[in-house]
Design a protein around this motif. Sequence first.
Motif, PDB file in Angstrom:
ATOM      1  N   LEU A  16       0.837  -1.190   0.000  1.00 38.96           N
ATOM      2  CA  LEU A  16       0.000   0.000   0.000  1.00 38.96           C
ATOM      3  C   LEU A  16       0.879   1.249   0.000  1.00 38.96           C
ATOM      4  O   LEU A  16       1.849   1.318   0.735  1.00 38.96           O
ATOM      5  CB  LEU A  16      -0.899   0.023   1.238  1.00 38.96           C
ATOM      6  CG  LEU A  16      -2.167  -0.820   1.161  1.00 38.96           C
ATOM      7  CD1 LEU A  16      -2.940  -0.721   2.463  1.00 38.96           C
ATOM      8  CD2 LEU A  16      -3.064  -0.374   0.014  1.00 38.96           C
ATOM      9  N   PRO A  17       0.528   2.211  -0.781  1.00 36.44           N
ATOM     10  CA  PRO A  17       1.342   3.427  -0.854  1.00 36.44           C
ATOM     11  C   PRO A  17       1.186   4.267   0.406  1.00 36.44           C
ATOM     12  O   PRO A  17       0.181   4.177   1.093  1.00 36.44           O
ATOM     13  CB  PRO A  17       0.763   4.166  -2.066  1.00 36.44           C
ATOM     14  CG  PRO A  17      -0.633   3.657  -2.181  1.00 36.44           C
ATOM     15  CD  PRO A  17      -0.623   2.245  -1.679  1.00 36.44           C
ATOM     16  N   ALA A  18       2.193   5.028   0.694  1.00 39.83           N
ATOM     17  CA  ALA A  18       2.115   5.934   1.842  1.00 39.83           C
ATOM     18  C   ALA A  18       1.113   7.026   1.536  1.00 39.83           C
ATOM     19  O   ALA A  18       0.897   7.361   0.363  1.00 39.83           O
ATOM     20  CB  ALA A  18       3.485   6.540   2.094  1.00 39.83           C
ATOM     21  N   GLY A  20      -0.415  10.156   0.431  1.00 41.01           N
ATOM     22  CA  GLY A  20       0.222  11.115  -0.456  1.00 41.01           C
ATOM     23  C   GLY A  20      -0.136  12.539  -0.082  1.00 41.01           C
ATOM     24  O   GLY A  20      -0.651  12.812   0.992  1.00 41.01           O
ATOM     25  N   PHE A  23      -5.360  15.427  -1.493  1.00 37.60           N
ATOM     26  CA  PHE A  23      -6.179  14.979  -2.612  1.00 37.60           C
ATOM     27  C   PHE A  23      -7.628  15.085  -2.216  1.00 37.60           C
ATOM     28  O   PHE A  23      -8.039  14.627  -1.170  1.00 37.60           O
ATOM     29  CB  PHE A  23      -5.847  13.523  -2.977  1.00 37.60           C
ATOM     30  CG  PHE A  23      -6.661  13.001  -4.127  1.00 37.60           C
ATOM     31  CD1 PHE A  23      -7.850  12.317  -3.907  1.00 37.60           C
ATOM     32  CD2 PHE A  23      -6.250  13.190  -5.436  1.00 37.60           C
ATOM     33  CE1 PHE A  23      -8.617  11.836  -4.956  1.00 37.60           C
ATOM     34  CE2 PHE A  23      -7.007  12.714  -6.495  1.00 37.60           C
ATOM     35  CZ  PHE A  23      -8.189  12.039  -6.254  1.00 37.60           C
ATOM     36  N   HIS A  32      -5.643  17.705  -6.780  1.00 38.92           N
ATOM     37  CA  HIS A  32      -4.516  17.002  -6.170  1.00 38.92           C
ATOM     38  C   HIS A  32      -3.370  17.993  -6.044  1.00 38.92           C
ATOM     39  O   HIS A  32      -2.828  18.451  -7.043  1.00 38.92           O
ATOM     40  CB  HIS A  32      -4.130  15.813  -7.047  1.00 38.92           C
ATOM     41  CG  HIS A  32      -3.166  14.881  -6.393  1.00 38.92           C
ATOM     42  ND1 HIS A  32      -2.695  13.741  -7.006  1.00 38.92           N
ATOM     43  CD2 HIS A  32      -2.565  14.909  -5.189  1.00 38.92           C
ATOM     44  CE1 HIS A  32      -1.862  13.109  -6.196  1.00 38.92           C
ATOM     45  NE2 HIS A  32      -1.762  13.809  -5.092  1.00 38.92           N
TER      46      HIS A  32
ATOM     47  N   GLN B  49      -2.515   4.183  -9.020  1.00 33.25           N
ATOM     48  CA  GLN B  49      -2.822   5.605  -8.890  1.00 33.25           C
ATOM     49  C   GLN B  49      -4.124   5.794  -8.123  1.00 33.25           C
ATOM     50  O   GLN B  49      -4.249   6.701  -7.301  1.00 33.25           O
ATOM     51  CB  GLN B  49      -2.921   6.260 -10.268  1.00 33.25           C
ATOM     52  CG  GLN B  49      -3.075   7.778 -10.208  1.00 33.25           C
ATOM     53  CD  GLN B  49      -3.246   8.444 -11.558  1.00 33.25           C
ATOM     54  OE1 GLN B  49      -3.001   7.838 -12.601  1.00 33.25           O
ATOM     55  NE2 GLN B  49      -3.679   9.681 -11.552  1.00 33.25           N
ATOM     56  N   LEU B  51      -5.347   3.826  -5.783  1.00 34.28           N
ATOM     57  CA  LEU B  51      -5.106   3.572  -4.369  1.00 34.28           C
ATOM     58  C   LEU B  51      -4.470   4.794  -3.712  1.00 34.28           C
ATOM     59  O   LEU B  51      -4.811   5.167  -2.592  1.00 34.28           O
ATOM     60  CB  LEU B  51      -4.205   2.358  -4.198  1.00 34.28           C
ATOM     61  CG  LEU B  51      -4.834   0.980  -4.448  1.00 34.28           C
ATOM     62  CD1 LEU B  51      -3.775  -0.102  -4.456  1.00 34.28           C
ATOM     63  CD2 LEU B  51      -5.894   0.668  -3.398  1.00 34.28           C
ATOM     64  N   GLN B  52      -3.509   5.411  -4.419  1.00 38.14           N
ATOM     65  CA  GLN B  52      -2.782   6.535  -3.829  1.00 38.14           C
ATOM     66  C   GLN B  52      -3.645   7.781  -3.683  1.00 38.14           C
ATOM     67  O   GLN B  52      -3.380   8.614  -2.827  1.00 38.14           O
ATOM     68  CB  GLN B  52      -1.588   6.897  -4.714  1.00 38.14           C
ATOM     69  CG  GLN B  52      -0.450   5.915  -4.645  1.00 38.14           C
ATOM     70  CD  GLN B  52       0.669   6.339  -5.562  1.00 38.14           C
ATOM     71  OE1 GLN B  52       0.491   6.520  -6.759  1.00 38.14           O
ATOM     72  NE2 GLN B  52       1.847   6.523  -5.000  1.00 38.14           N
ATOM     73  N   THR B  53      -4.653   7.906  -4.514  1.00 36.31           N
ATOM     74  CA  THR B  53      -5.463   9.140  -4.522  1.00 36.31           C
ATOM     75  C   THR B  53      -6.836   8.890  -3.915  1.00 36.31           C
ATOM     76  O   THR B  53      -7.054   9.127  -2.728  1.00 36.31           O
ATOM     77  CB  THR B  53      -5.567   9.692  -5.945  1.00 36.31           C
ATOM     78  OG1 THR B  53      -6.020   8.673  -6.830  1.00 36.31           O
ATOM     79  CG2 THR B  53      -4.205  10.190  -6.426  1.00 36.31           C
ATOM     80  N   LEU B  56      -6.841   6.154  -0.604  1.00 35.52           N
ATOM     81  CA  LEU B  56      -6.358   6.533   0.723  1.00 35.52           C
ATOM     82  C   LEU B  56      -7.051   7.779   1.253  1.00 35.52           C
ATOM     83  O   LEU B  56      -7.217   7.919   2.465  1.00 35.52           O
ATOM     84  CB  LEU B  56      -4.851   6.756   0.678  1.00 35.52           C
ATOM     85  CG  LEU B  56      -4.006   5.482   0.696  1.00 35.52           C
ATOM     86  CD1 LEU B  56      -2.538   5.840   0.668  1.00 35.52           C
ATOM     87  CD2 LEU B  56      -4.317   4.654   1.941  1.00 35.52           C
TER      88      LEU B  56
END
Lengths: 258, 267
Positions: A16-18, A20, A23, A32, B49, B51-53, B56
């Motif tokens: 899972l990405p940190a 960001g 957004f 964003h 992309q 998931l990141q935007t 989360l």
Amino acid sequence: MKTATLALVLVLAWALPAPGAEFMAFGPFTIHKLAHGSYRITDALGREILLVPRNRSLPPEARICPVVRTPITRVAISGGRDTSLLMVLGEMDKLVAVTGKPDGWVLEPVRQGLASGRIVSVGQGHNLDYEQLARVKPQVFFTWDEAAIPMLERLGITVVITYADTARDLETQLNMALLMGVFFGKEAEARARAYIQRVKAAAARMRALSAAARRRPRVIWGDIYEKRVMVEPGNSWAAQLVKLAGGRYLFDDIRGTS
Amino acid sequence: MGRAWRWLGKVELSLWLLLGLSADLTAGFWCMRGAEHLFRPLGRVGLWQWLQTYGLSNFSRTWWLMLALGLIAMLAINTLVCTCQRLGPWWRSRGGGGLMWWLRLGPQVMHVGFVVVLAGQLVSFGAGVEVSNLILRKGLEATLPRGERIRLLRLEPGFYEGNRLKALMGQAINPRATVEICSEGGQETRVCIGLCSPGCWGPYCLHIKRFGPRSRSLQGPSYVNLMIRTDPGVGIFLLGMGIFWLGLGAYMLELVLRVGTGRRKGQ
């Protein structure tokens, strides 16, 4: 069991990405916030547009996205609803072109601008005057008409489509001020945020005041034409305002576009 | 390590994962209500992309999809480990070999096919949208991602001609667009695209996303908004389906032969 669970957690934590940068998603639109004051916004069609301050170099994504150098100084807008947001942002002086007939406008700054020639009318509906647009050279055109994109891009005008297949709810309508605000710079962005807070506070007061109302009138919100009546659906900001004020929106069960 | 390996291949784990997935997707039904705008972009942006935007930033509405992906990943691992565990006993029972011995591999082949199908879906999910909005108007050319030129030749709206459904009268219900693609070598090809029948050219799959005018009463220029995909996962998906069917065929054949042998012995 414990080993496997730990392995799963580690895999997920790695995959899972940190969290960001900032957004926001509202309706079909997104804002964003990127590094160095840049933004990537998404319009109603899902088209991504990069907003990069004038004194910054272009990021890698500029190869595939339209780029707008901010703050913008010349803007064209189709429709009174989004044009009125310029008054909130204090950027009405940046408006150089609108659509529609001059006598169809009720916003006083727009009427004065059209009368003085500072603002030009570039036609209406699907009949845009591209020559006028080429002459006034707005940097951005906020419009509902996606069919105009190919021609406007050839004129070097970045298009932001504001019309989606789903009617704007109140949250989306308010955040449109912020979406437009980031084009005009930090001060406009701050005014947009303040405006959103004011309206939300007013909505909360409305809700509190109407909670005790004994009578809840039935309301519709729409336009009456010669052979048809077009109404806002239940998911629209108009319907939400009616409900906030203590009314019953007659088409609350209908979902759709404006 | 041995204990973890055995645990990962257990049938009980499969059952719990499937039950968990069912419960998670049920929760997802409720989480998605009123938040469809967060999930529609999955068809346009890549999974990473997203998931990141969207993912989360709206965790309270999207957690179930992330959990579903994790559960499906675990299911794939469980399937692979289970398959590997069965290969040992199968190999040790080879004796003289023979058809029946090979056919006993059927379920394991089906499992491998299932995992390959999932891999194909993941690849499609993660990549494959080249252009999410390519708007074409008659008389104007556009450029495809790899340099080819494309133009709209004709758009037939396919208006509803009946009188039974009043809401559809005068509405375009079956649009068909004909585009011409010119490769870098100068070769021109015409491609026909329908609303439910994408056109294919080279590595691209062209889908009609939006079009206009949408009804006889609306004026305006003819235009079509295309989504262009390359979808690298399709080949993997089809390979997985082929492997799955091969395993299923082996399994069914083994069943038929076993039943036939049993009847003959009974006689």
